[in-house]
Design a protein around this motif. Structure first.
Motif, PDB file in Angstrom:
ATOM      1  N   THR A 117       0.825  -1.214   0.000  1.00 37.02           N
ATOM      2  CA  THR A 117       0.000   0.000   0.000  1.00 37.02           C
ATOM      3  C   THR A 117       0.853   1.254   0.000  1.00 37.02           C
ATOM      4  O   THR A 117       0.625   2.181  -0.783  1.00 37.02           O
ATOM      5  CB  THR A 117      -0.927   0.011   1.228  1.00 37.02           C
ATOM      6  OG1 THR A 117      -1.712  -1.182   1.247  1.00 37.02           O
ATOM      7  CG2 THR A 117      -1.856   1.212   1.203  1.00 37.02           C
ATOM      8  N   ASN A 120       2.727   2.188  -3.186  1.00 40.70           N
ATOM      9  CA  ASN A 120       1.791   2.912  -4.064  1.00 40.70           C
ATOM     10  C   ASN A 120       2.330   3.043  -5.493  1.00 40.70           C
ATOM     11  O   ASN A 120       2.338   4.119  -6.083  1.00 40.70           O
ATOM     12  CB  ASN A 120       1.515   4.299  -3.479  1.00 40.70           C
ATOM     13  CG  ASN A 120       0.273   4.962  -4.066  1.00 40.70           C
ATOM     14  OD1 ASN A 120      -0.574   4.307  -4.662  1.00 40.70           O
ATOM     15  ND2 ASN A 120       0.176   6.261  -3.903  1.00 40.70           N
ATOM     16  N   HIS A 124      -2.539   4.826  -7.001  1.00 38.10           N
ATOM     17  CA  HIS A 124      -3.988   4.800  -6.807  1.00 38.10           C
ATOM     18  C   HIS A 124      -4.409   5.252  -5.417  1.00 38.10           C
ATOM     19  O   HIS A 124      -5.592   5.470  -5.173  1.00 38.10           O
ATOM     20  CB  HIS A 124      -4.530   3.389  -7.065  1.00 38.10           C
ATOM     21  CG  HIS A 124      -4.476   2.994  -8.508  1.00 38.10           C
ATOM     22  ND1 HIS A 124      -4.910   1.780  -8.954  1.00 38.10           N
ATOM     23  CD2 HIS A 124      -4.050   3.668  -9.605  1.00 38.10           C
ATOM     24  CE1 HIS A 124      -4.748   1.706 -10.272  1.00 38.10           C
ATOM     25  NE2 HIS A 124      -4.215   2.847 -10.674  1.00 38.10           N
ATOM     26  N   PHE A 125      -3.442   5.360  -4.487  1.00 39.58           N
ATOM     27  CA  PHE A 125      -3.785   5.729  -3.111  1.00 39.58           C
ATOM     28  C   PHE A 125      -3.300   7.137  -2.793  1.00 39.58           C
ATOM     29  O   PHE A 125      -2.127   7.458  -2.959  1.00 39.58           O
ATOM     30  CB  PHE A 125      -3.182   4.738  -2.112  1.00 39.58           C
ATOM     31  CG  PHE A 125      -3.670   3.332  -2.303  1.00 39.58           C
ATOM     32  CD1 PHE A 125      -5.009   3.013  -2.098  1.00 39.58           C
ATOM     33  CD2 PHE A 125      -2.803   2.329  -2.717  1.00 39.58           C
ATOM     34  CE1 PHE A 125      -5.465   1.719  -2.292  1.00 39.58           C
ATOM     35  CE2 PHE A 125      -3.258   1.036  -2.901  1.00 39.58           C
ATOM     36  CZ  PHE A 125      -4.590   0.727  -2.692  1.00 39.58           C
ATOM     37  N   HIS A 401      -6.619   6.874   0.893  1.00 40.19           N
ATOM     38  CA  HIS A 401      -7.910   6.815   0.206  1.00 40.19           C
ATOM     39  C   HIS A 401      -7.681   6.294  -1.206  1.00 40.19           C
ATOM     40  O   HIS A 401      -6.795   6.791  -1.919  1.00 40.19           O
ATOM     41  CB  HIS A 401      -8.536   8.209   0.155  1.00 40.19           C
ATOM     42  CG  HIS A 401      -9.844   8.261  -0.570  1.00 40.19           C
ATOM     43  ND1 HIS A 401     -11.030   7.845   0.011  1.00 40.19           N
ATOM     44  CD2 HIS A 401     -10.159   8.673  -1.831  1.00 40.19           C
ATOM     45  CE1 HIS A 401     -12.015   8.013  -0.866  1.00 40.19           C
ATOM     46  NE2 HIS A 401     -11.511   8.511  -1.978  1.00 40.19           N
ATOM     47  N   ALA A 402      -8.437   5.278  -1.598  1.00 41.06           N
ATOM     48  CA  ALA A 402      -8.337   4.729  -2.951  1.00 41.06           C
ATOM     49  C   ALA A 402      -9.158   5.603  -3.900  1.00 41.06           C
ATOM     50  O   ALA A 402     -10.380   5.623  -3.814  1.00 41.06           O
ATOM     51  CB  ALA A 402      -8.840   3.290  -2.981  1.00 41.06           C
ATOM     52  N   HIS A 403      -8.467   6.338  -4.776  1.00 42.41           N
ATOM     53  CA  HIS A 403      -9.220   7.173  -5.712  1.00 42.41           C
ATOM     54  C   HIS A 403      -9.454   6.450  -7.035  1.00 42.41           C
ATOM     55  O   HIS A 403     -10.150   6.944  -7.918  1.00 42.41           O
ATOM     56  CB  HIS A 403      -8.514   8.519  -5.935  1.00 42.41           C
ATOM     57  CG  HIS A 403      -7.311   8.456  -6.817  1.00 42.41           C
ATOM     58  ND1 HIS A 403      -7.307   8.928  -8.097  1.00 42.41           N
ATOM     59  CD2 HIS A 403      -6.076   7.963  -6.583  1.00 42.41           C
ATOM     60  CE1 HIS A 403      -6.114   8.747  -8.629  1.00 42.41           C
ATOM     61  NE2 HIS A 403      -5.352   8.166  -7.732  1.00 42.41           N
ATOM     62  N   ASN A 405      -9.930   2.078  -8.596  1.00 43.69           N
ATOM     63  CA  ASN A 405      -9.987   0.669  -8.234  1.00 43.69           C
ATOM     64  C   ASN A 405      -8.563   0.120  -8.198  1.00 43.69           C
ATOM     65  O   ASN A 405      -7.753   0.392  -9.093  1.00 43.69           O
ATOM     66  CB  ASN A 405     -10.812  -0.119  -9.248  1.00 43.69           C
ATOM     67  CG  ASN A 405     -12.276   0.251  -9.192  1.00 43.69           C
ATOM     68  OD1 ASN A 405     -12.781   0.704  -8.164  1.00 43.69           O
ATOM     69  ND2 ASN A 405     -12.985   0.080 -10.301  1.00 43.69           N
ATOM     70  N   SER A 406      -8.254  -0.649  -7.164  1.00 39.38           N
ATOM     71  CA  SER A 406      -6.896  -1.154  -7.018  1.00 39.38           C
ATOM     72  C   SER A 406      -6.923  -2.534  -6.377  1.00 39.38           C
ATOM     73  O   SER A 406      -7.985  -3.084  -6.083  1.00 39.38           O
ATOM     74  CB  SER A 406      -6.072  -0.179  -6.170  1.00 39.38           C
ATOM     75  OG  SER A 406      -4.714  -0.494  -6.237  1.00 39.38           O
ATOM     76  N   VAL A 413      -9.755  -3.485  -3.995  1.00 39.72           N
ATOM     77  CA  VAL A 413     -10.201  -2.303  -3.262  1.00 39.72           C
ATOM     78  C   VAL A 413     -10.877  -1.347  -4.234  1.00 39.72           C
ATOM     79  O   VAL A 413     -10.261  -0.884  -5.191  1.00 39.72           O
ATOM     80  CB  VAL A 413      -9.016  -1.597  -2.569  1.00 39.72           C
ATOM     81  CG1 VAL A 413      -9.508  -0.379  -1.791  1.00 39.72           C
ATOM     82  CG2 VAL A 413      -8.285  -2.557  -1.646  1.00 39.72           C
ATOM     83  N   ALA A 415     -12.629   2.074  -5.698  1.00 35.19           N
ATOM     84  CA  ALA A 415     -12.449   3.517  -5.555  1.00 35.19           C
ATOM     85  C   ALA A 415     -13.472   4.052  -4.562  1.00 35.19           C
ATOM     86  O   ALA A 415     -14.626   3.622  -4.550  1.00 35.19           O
ATOM     87  CB  ALA A 415     -12.623   4.190  -6.920  1.00 35.19           C
TER      88      ALA A 415
END
Length: 521
Positions: A117, A120, A124-125, A401-403, A405-406, A413, A415
């Protein structure tokens, strides 16, 4: 004809109301339930969604209950500091979910998933969307994303390179010497002893250090700015503890007007300091020996462009430099003052380790002020500092925060999902640190951070990856200098009036102060 027009208007109004109702329903019910079902299908367990409020009521209830009772002198602080996250992980597992209003929050305690995470790689985060009240304090590096963050980080990095701090060592010792002399004055007619609340003392110390380090010869002006910013922080925190109503901050209430006035004053004073520093540097009247000077030099501009004026893609405007100066204070003052406070409290609780650390300091430095070279030889002090960071990390969790899709490990996870990486819980996890996890054992770090526990990523007080705290070296040197100099001049113990009650208000703080009895050596 008129009837036909009225019917059309009525239909349009009805359609508009229906559309608004559908949108509201989507955001407060259908979207949260859809995100919840996607996580549940992957085996993620957690609290069920509650309309609008999520888990906020339970979080506040547990924190209020926990903070109403002090602890015995133990390092088992998680149940008091972060009871909600602890309960959630115990009930639903190391990877679980909860709700922050209408937003699902994934709690991740697996070090490999944390590493993935924080690295990154896909970008995406991001940091979670900020409460608008926070942005009045700073819009500096820690709040930026994407290309803006990369540009600021690239420009600021040279100012925080470890080699730069060799020249700044006297800045740290001057501030510490002044604090120590003030303590000695209090001991006059008290037979070489006095009681000191370390929490406000270290807040003053770290504000003094960052003022000198950031603004050099303009130190006094910088200090005035920081005094105003401290008042602004109090007003912002006060507002954040009440129910957030969109747009309320724009109403001309007394406190809103004071916040606005403070922000304008701070910005205006910083603009003058920056412009004067830049002019002095260009004419050779000022050396590049402080953080502001290094930042301006790294920015490498013919002139400092005003906000909105033309600038090169690799430059910052004067408005952006102003925001980074605000960031210097916020990041450089609160976290280090928290860390120093807990170091002294813990060493007071463990006099054997206090004496070991003092013997090392006297052996390496004697009674001389520590310099950059001697700091690197303080092995026991370094072990103590790391163990305190493990037990009492100033920032108890990392939030993302996932902005987009990941994927993290085997988890998809969506978005719009928030992520919590609970630093405090991971630092106190017996599966990673052993059954003695709640004990103060600096020897864990005798072979360095990488071999202190089962997984290197189980220790991340300054974050990890590309967004590791840029001020990490600054904070470590400041803490080493302060601790070494205090040990040279005093022995200390907990006051009978001290109450062990760690809690979080932005950083990990002693709820009822940090009363320490100092004895002059």
């Amino acid at each position: 004809m008129e009837t036909h027009v009225l019917n059309l208007l009525a239909l349009s109004l009805l359609f508009l109301l229906f559309y608004c109702a559908a949108r509201i329903s989507y955001f407060i019910w259908w979207k949260p339930k859809w995100l919840e079902s996607k996580l549940k299908r992957q085996g993620i367990r957690g609290t069920p969604y509650k309309l609008l409020v999520g888990d906020m009521k339970e979080l506040v209830r547990l924190a209020t209950e926990a903070w109403s009772k002090p602890l015995s002198l133990t390092h088992r602080i998680v149940p008091r500091v972060d009871p909600f996250t602890l309960n959630n992980s115990q009930k639903y597992g190391k990877t679980s979910m909860c709700w922050f209003g209408t937003t699902p929050r994934l709690i991740i305690m697996d070090p490999e998933m944390i590493k993935e995470t924080l690295s990154n790689k896909q970008g995406h985060f991001h940091k979670p969307p900020l409460n608008p009240l926070i942005t009045i304090l700073t819009r500096g590096l820690a709040t930026l994303q994407g290309d803006n963050w990369a540009r600021h980080r690239r420009i600021i990095n040279p100012a925080f390179h470890l080699e730069r701090f060799k020249e700044m060592a006297p800045v740290f010792t001057i501030s510490c010497s002044n604090m120590i002399e003030e303590w000695k004055k209090r001991m006059v007619n008290l037979q070489g002893t006095c009681e000191v609340d370390m929490w406000p003392e270290f807040q003053k110390l770290t504000a003094d250090v960052i003022s000198r380090a950031a603004f050099g010869s303009n130190y006094e002006e910088g200090k005035k700015v920081f005094e105003l910013q401290k008042e602004l922080i109090v007003l912002v925190l006060e507002a954040m503890q009440t129910l957030y109503i969109p747009g309320f901050r724009f109403l001309p209430t007394k406190k809103n007007q004071r916040r606005k006035k403070l922000d304008k004053e701070i910005t205006s004073m910083l603009r003058n300091i920056i412009q004067n520093k830049w002019n002095e540097m260009r004419t050779g009247q000022s050396r590049v020996d402080d953080l502001l000077g290094l930042l301006l030099q790294s920015n490498n501009q013919e002139n400092l462009p005003e906000n909105g004026s033309k600038k090169k893609s690799n430059e910052m405007t004067i408005e952006e430099v102003i925001e980074e100066c605000k960031q210097f204070y916020l990041a450089g003052q609160e976290t280090t003052s928290s860390w120093l406070t807990w170091i002294i409290i813990v060493l007071a609780m463990h006099p054997v380790w206090q004496e070991k650390a003092r013997e090392e300091v006297l052996q390496v430095c004697g009674k001389k002020e520590p310099n950059f070279e001697s700091l690197s030889r303080l092995k026991i002090v370094t072990m103590v500092l790391n163990e305190v960071l493990r037990l009492y990390p100033p920032v108890i969790a990392q939030y993302l925060h996932a902005h987009k899709n990941s994927r993290i490990g085997l988890i998809n996870v969506s978005a719009g999902t928030d992520l919590t990486l609970p630093t405090l819980l991971i630092h106190h996890d017996p599966e990673l640190w052993g059954d003695d996890v709640e004990e103060f054992k600096p020897e864990r770090f005798s072979q360095g951070v990488s071999k202190a526990c089962k997984d290197q990523l189980a220790f991340f007080p300054f974050g990890w990856g590309p967004r590791t705290c840029i001020g990490q070296n600054f904070s470590i040197i400041e803490a080493k200098v302060a601790v070494a100099m205090i040990l040279q001049h005093f022995s200390f113990e907990l006051s009978p009036s001290y109450t062990h009650a760690p809690c979080t208000v932005m950083t990990l703080q002693p709820q009822h102060g940090a009363q320490i009895i100092l004895h002059k050596l």
